[in-house]
Design an enzyme around this catalytic site. Structure first.
Site, PDB file in Angstrom:
ATOM      1  CB  VAL A  49      -0.901   0.077   1.236  1.00  0.00           C
ATOM      2  CG1 VAL A  49      -1.684   1.245   1.287  1.00  0.00           C
ATOM      3  CG2 VAL A  49      -1.768  -1.315   1.146  1.00  0.00           C
ATOM      4  CB  CYS A  50       4.106   1.809   1.460  1.00  0.00           C
ATOM      5  SG  CYS A  50       3.821   1.149   3.287  1.00  0.00           S
ATOM      6  N   PRO A  51       3.627   2.491  -1.455  1.00  0.00           N
ATOM      7  CG  PRO A  51       4.055   0.759  -3.093  1.00  0.00           C
ATOM      8  CD  PRO A  51       3.873   0.950  -1.745  1.00  0.00           C
TER       9      PRO A  51
END
Length: 199
Positions: A49-51
């Site tokens: 999810v982070c990118p």
């Protein structure tokens, strides 16, 4: 639940990868009196999810800058991990040349101070809006699988700046350019009479 709202944001000094790809040290208090800060924590580099969140912030960097806001991303990874992730193409799960600093919290002290560290390992998805006086005015906290809404962060910047300038309060779902509310009994009555059906 502990909250930092209306309290001074815990100061910190951290190594960071800057938008030009070079390393530098960033101190939160250096922005005090000059800029608002949108500080967001994310779990780890090279994850899932982070990118998407980091790219969403990067794509809106100009919108934050126009509002006098410095965006800062932070995780418990090292500055070298941040740098390597920036060097990884987006189509291969990297983030490329993002337009704001990524800070390294390898001691986890900053994540701990902001109350987002879990299992002494990674940070939850915490977002903190800090005003020019260094006070936390808005915060959200998401569990690891739940990506945040960057447009909502921009909306909250608009709401904060509106209230600071006009002294009015921003009702549910308020967006820049819409009618706000005078913080009095007659103000709320007048607002609801005109707008209750659309809330």
């Amino acid at each position: 639940m502990y909250t930092l709202i209306q309290k001074p944001a815990p100061d910190f000094s951290a190594e960071a990868v800057m938008p030009n790809g070079e390393f530098s040290t960033i101190k939160l208090s250096d922005f005090q009196g000059e800029k608002y800060v949108a500080l967001f924590f994310y779990p780890l580099d090279f994850t899932f999810v982070c990118p998407s969140e980091i790219l969403a912030f990067s794509h809106r960097t100009k919108e934050f800058e126009e509002r006098g806001v410095q965006v800062l991303g932070i995780s418990v990874d090292s500055k070298f991990s941040h740098h390597a992730w920036r060097q990884t193409p987006v189509e291969k799960g990297g983030i490329g040349d993002i337009q704001f600093p990524l800070l390294a919290d390898i001691t986890k002290e900053i994540s701990r101070d902001y109350g987002v560290l879990i299992d002494d390992s990674v940070a939850l998805r915490g977002t903190f809006l800090i005003d020019k006086e260094g006070v936390v005015r808005h915060a959200t906290l998401n569990d690891l699988p739940l990506g945040r809404n960057v447009d909502e962060t921009l909306r909250m910047v608009d709401a904060l700046q509106f209230t600071e300038k006009n002294g009015e309060v921003c009702p549910a779902g308020w967006k820049k350019g819409e009618v706000a509310m005078t913080p009095t009994q007659s103000g709320v009555s007048s607002y609801l009479q005109e707008n209750a059906s659309r809330l």
